[in-house]
Design a protein around this motif. Structure first.
Motif: not given
Length: 248
Positions: A67, A70, A73, A76, A180, A183-184, A194, A214
């Motif tokens: 991760t 991310y 990105a 945030q 992002p 997703s983390k 993923r 993502n």
């Protein structure tokens, strides 16, 4: 066969002997791999040709649970309130990256029906934000997409073909796109991974039509507590993909 005869064959017909040996090892593996592909359920890739395409695509897949990317990105922003850590180890996913499915820790029929109902509930509750159509990615299941009246709020929406998510009938995992930062969180806490082709080089295999990094597989819920978290992940996906903070 005696060693002298083997030596003679190797000496006079080395290519034939090598090809025969490779076939003896390779053909059973290929047959088993094809059976594994078929066991992953209905997909847009069909039959032996579809299997061959999946075999080739899998060679370009990458790992699915790191991760660090991310953190880099541009945005945030978060839509997902940090959930609890998912208990147990991650489900096993199929060897093939297409179709991307989990193969164990599957939900009960009742839990699968409840997830379907939640998906339909949020689609109906947000008629100005989303609509349902045949999945642009899967081609054979219904998907929730950004409503045609809503402009794509970011590049992820464009690359993701404006699809928010869909449920896979065979295992009731979901493919969705989260921010992002979300997703983390979802990956680190064990709720998702993923897609193996997400963020892969845009020039191969699908120029101008590759999955954002993502684009996630959310594991199927096994009980009420997990269903609640998966619902929150779905709502966060709707919010991010539509740019809305008012998702019902």
């Amino acid at each position: 066969m005696s060693l002298s005869k083997v030596d003679m064959l190797l000496h006079h017909h080395p290519r034939a002997v090598m090809l025969t040996g490779l076939a003896a090892v390779g053909v059973p593996w290929l047959l088993n791999n094809y059976r594994q592909f078929r066991a992953l359920g209905q997909t847009r890739l069909k039959g032996p040709l579809g299997w061959f395409v999946a075999l080739m695509l899998t060679a370009f897949g990458r790992e699915t649970v790191s991760t660090a990317e991310y953190d880099k990105a541009a945005t945030q922003e978060r839509w997902l309130e940090t959930p609890v850590e998912r208990r147990g180890t991650r489900p096993v996913t199929g060897w093939h990256c297409v179709p991307h499915r989990q193969t164990n820790r599957l939900p009960s029929d009742e839990m699968a029906k409840r997830l379907d109902a939640i998906f339909e509930k949020h689609a109906a509750a947000n008629p100005t934000l989303v609509q349902t159509i045949v999945s642009p990615h899967e081609k054979n299941v219904l998907a929730m997409v950004i409503h045609s009246d809503v402009p794509s709020p970011h590049k992820d929406a464009v690359q993701g073909l404006r699809e928010i998510g869909h449920i896979h009938r065979i295992d009731h995992s979901m493919h969705i796109i989260l921010s992002p930062a979300d997703s983390k969180t979802a990956i680190d806490l064990g709720w998702a991974e993923r897609h193996p082709l997400s963020g892969v080089n845009p020039f191969f295999p699908f120029p101008n039509n590759y999955l954002p990094s993502n684009y996630l597989l959310v594991y199927a819920p096994r009980d009420k507590a997990e269903l609640d978290v998966v619902e929150r992940i779905l709502v966060a996906s709707i919010g991010y993909m539509t740019g809305s903070r008012s998702v019902a």
